[in-house]
Scaffold this active site. Structure first.
Site, PDB file in Angstrom:
ATOM      1  CG  MET A   1      -2.142   0.812   1.065  1.00 34.25           C
ATOM      2  SD  MET A   1      -3.216   0.567   2.481  1.00 34.25           S
ATOM      3  CE  MET A   1      -4.675   1.406   1.949  1.00 34.25           C
ATOM      4  CB  CYS A   2       3.500   2.737   0.298  1.00 33.39           C
ATOM      5  SG  CYS A   2       4.498   1.240   0.376  1.00 33.39           S
ATOM      6  N   GLY A   3       2.216   5.077   1.838  1.00 29.39           N
ATOM      7  CA  GLY A   3       1.735   6.450   1.721  1.00 29.39           C
ATOM      8  C   GLY A   3       2.896   7.339   1.339  1.00 29.39           C
TER       9      GLY A   3
END
Lengths: 309, 227
Positions: A1-3
Site C-alpha cells: 500500500m504505502c503512503g
C-alpha cells in the site's frame, strides 16, 4: 500500500516551520504504511564546492567522534558535523568518491544515506510517529521535504528498504506501487556505472532519473522518458536541490492528490494528509492526471510546468 | 437540523447516528462539519435524510446509499456513491476515481471533474458530471446513463453492455465495442431530464450519444450454447 507525502514551500517565510507542517502529513499516512518511514529534507545548503553527507548507523554506542576524527585525518579535509539520533550529517570539501571509499574501508556498517549540497535523508523501521520523533522532524527547517510511510511488499522491512531512495546528488524519490521491469533496468543502469545499495524496485526508479539527469536532461525530460521506460504501477514524488515533481503511471493505479496555494505545493496519497495545512480550505486541490509530469522548481516558484503524453 | 463535528465525533459514531434514523425518522436534516478527508462518511444510509458534508471527504463517501440526499461541499476521494441503490449524491467539487462504481440506482451529480473509471460497472445509476471524466469511464457499464458536460478520457465505455453515454466535449478514444450512436428524440428527452435533475445548464442538442455495438463474445447468439 504505502503512503507518500511532499511539501514544497513557495513562501520562504514558512521555511522555519517546514518540519512542523510536514510531520502531521507523514503521521497521517501511517495507516497506509506502518512498517517504516523516512523523509528527505532540503535546506541548510552548503557552499558551492562543499557537500553534505548523511550517514546512519543502527548502533547507538557507535563512537561518531572517532569516526569523524579518522575521516578528517585520512582525507585531510575539514569536516563540520552534527549528530541526529542514529544519523550524522557531515559538511566537507572532501570529494564524494573519497568519502565513499573511506567509509567502505573503515566503517562498512555505516550507511551513506544521501549526498548533496542540500539533501538530508533520514529513515528507519517503526511507526512513522516514532521515526518522526526519533529524528525531531517537527523542529526541522528547509525549503522542501518528501516522505514515505511503508507497507513492505517487494523487499524486507529494514532501514535499507525504507524510502526515500537516492542515487545521485540531491536527488531522491519516494514511490507508491511496484515496478515490473526493474531487474532489466538495473542491469542497464549498472553498466552505465550506477551503484545500487538494495534490490528494491524503487531504487531503480531513482537511479533511472539520476542517470538521465547526469547526461544533461532536465527533471521534466527524465520524467517524460520514465513514462515510456518504467513498467508497472507508480505514483512518484521526486525532490531535487531546487525542484519538486509528481508523476503517476498512465493507468493511475495508485492514488495521489495535489494542493497548491501562493505559499506552497503539497502532495499526498490521500487528502487527509493535507487537511491541517494553513490555508488548505482555499487551496486549489486536484488529482494529478495519469501519465502527466508535474514539476515545480525554485527558478519558477510562482508557476508550474505541466507536460504530458 | 442536527450538526456533527468530526473533530469531536468519530466517523463510526456519526454514521451510527445517521443509521439510527432508519427504523424511525426523528431528524431528517443533518450537517457534518470538519470532514478533513476522512473515509466512509455517510455510508450505508437507508432513510430519506438530507445530509450536507461541509468540506472535502475521503474514500467511499455516501457508499451504498438508499433514499438519502447527500451533498458534499468539497471534493471526494475514490469511490463516491459506490454501489448506490437510490437517492441522490451531489459533489460540489471534483471526484477521484471510480465515482459511482457498480451503483444500481439513484442520481450522482459531480459538479466538477471526475477522474478515471467514473461509472465503472454501473448497473442502473444515473451519473451527471459538470466537467470531464478520466480514462475507462463506464467500463463494463451494464445499465443507467452517464452524462459528461466536458470531455472523456481514453477508452470510454470499454466492454460496455447497455449503459447509455452522453458526452458534450471530445472523447479521447472509445473502448472495445463502444460506438457513437444516433441521437433520437427519446434520447434528447431523457438527456434534458437528466440535466434538469442535476441542475446543470447545458443544451441536450450539443451532446453526442455512445453505447454498445453489441459485437463482443457475450452478445453473439452463436455462443448461446456455452451457457
Amino acid at each position: 500500500m504505502c503512503g507518500i507525502v511532499g511539501l514544497y514551500l513557495k513562501d520562504p517565510a514558512l521555511e522555519p516551520r517546514l518540519g512542523a507542517l510536514f510531520e502531521p502529513m507523514l503521521v497521517s499516512m501511517a495507516d497506509r504504511g506502518p512498517d517504516s518511514a523516512g523523509f528527505a529534507v532540503y535546506g541548510d545548503e552548503v557552499d558551492d564546492g562543499m557537500l553534505k553527507f548523511t550517514l546512519q548507523n543502527a548502533d547507538p554506542a557507535l563512537d561518531w567522534d572517532a569516526l569523524v576524527a579518522g575521516l578528517t585525518r585520512d582525507l585531510d579535509a575539514t569536516v563540520d558535523w552534527f549528530r541526529n539520533a542514529s544519523a550524522v550529517v557531515l559538511k566537507t570539501r572532501a570529494a564524494e568518491a573519497a568519502v565513499r571509499g573511506w567509509l567502505a574501508d573503515n566503517a562498512p556498517d555505516t550507511r551513506l544515506m544521501s549526498v548533496g549540497r542540500s539533501i538530508e535523508i533520514l529513515k528507519g523501521v517503526g511507526h512513522p510517529k516514532l521515526v518522526a520523533d526519533r529524528f525531531s522532524l517537527a523542529q526541522m527547517q528547509g525549503s522542501h521535504i518528501i516522505g514515505h510511510t511503508r507497507m513492505a511488499t517487494e523487499s524486507g522491512v529494514s532501514m535499507e528498504g525504507s524510502h526515500p531512495f537516492t542515487t545521485g546528488e540531491d536527488l531522491c524519490l519516494v514511490h507508491n506501487g511496484s515496478l515490473s521491469n526493474h531487474n532489466r533496468l538495473r542491469l542497464t543502469l549498472e553498466r552505465a556505472g550506477i551503484r545500487f545499495q538494495t534490490n528494491n524496485d524503487s531504487e531503480v526508479a531513482a537511479a533511472y532519473l539520476s542517470e538521465r539527469m547526469s547526461r544533461g536532461e532536465t527533471l521534466t525530460e527524465a520524467l517524460e522518458a520514465a513514462i515510456d521506460d518504467l513498467d508497472g504501477f507508480f505514483t512518484f514524488t521526486i525532490g531535487t536541490r531546487d525542484g519538486f515533481a509528481v508523476l503517476r503511471d498512465p493507468i493511475a493505479c495508485k492514488p495521489a492528490v495535489l494542493a497548491e496555494t501562493d505559499a506552497f505545493v503539497a502532495m499526498a496519497s490521500e487528502y487527509r494528509a493535507l487537511a491541517k495545512l494553513p490555508g488548505i480550505a482555499h487551496a486549489r486541490v486536484w488529482e494529478p492526471e495519469p501519465g502527466r509530469v508535474y514539476v515545480w522548481e525554485h527558478s519558477t516558484r510562482t508557476s508550474m510546468q505541466e507536460t504530458g503524453t | 437540523m442536527r450538526t456533527i463535528s468530526l473533530s469531536e465525533t468519530s466517523v463510526r459514531e456519526a454514521n451510527r447516528q445517521l443509521h439510527d434514523q432508519t427504523a424511525e425518522l426523528a431528524e431528517a436534516q443533518w450537517r457534518i462539519t470538519d470532514p478533513e478527508g476522512r473515509h466512509a462518511l455517510a455510508c450505508g444510509l437507508d432513510q430519506t435524510l438530507e445530509v450536507e458534508i461541509d468540506g472535502h471527504a475521503g474514500y467511499y463517501c455516501a457508499g451504498m446509499n438508499q433514499k438519502a440526499r447527500v451533498t458534499i461541499n468539497g471534493m471526494v476521494g475514490v469511490g463516491v456513491a459506490e454501489n448506490m441503490m437510490s437517492g441522490q449524491v451531489r459533489v460540489k467539487g471534483n471526484a477521484s476515481q471510480s465515482a459511482g462504481a457498480t451503483a444500481h440506482g439513484g442520481l450522482l451529480v459531480i459538479e466538477g471533474d471526475a477522474s478515471a473509471r467514473c461509472g465503472i460497472s454501473m448497473k442502473g445509476v444515473d451519473i451527471v458530471v459538470g466537467g470531464s471524466v478520466g480514462h475507462l469511464s463506464a467500463f463494463m457499464g451494464q445499465a443507467g446513463r452517464l452524462v459528461v458536460c466536458g470531455d472523456a478520457g481514453e477508452a470510454l465505455g470499454d466492454s460496455i453492455y447497455e449503459a447509455r453515454l452522453y458526452v458534450r466535449g471530445s472523447v479521447k478514444s472509445l473502448g472495445a465495442d463502444c460506438v457513437e450512436k444516433e441521437m433520437r428524440d427519446e434520447h434528447l428527452a431523457e438527456l434534458r431530464d437528466l440535466l434538469d435533475a442535476a441542475g446543470l445548464d447545458a443544451r441536450a442538442e450539443d451532446f453526442r450519444r455512445y453505447g454498445s455495438a453489441r459485437e463482443l463474445y457475450n452478445f453473439k447468439v452463436d455462443n448461446a450454447d456455452e451457457y
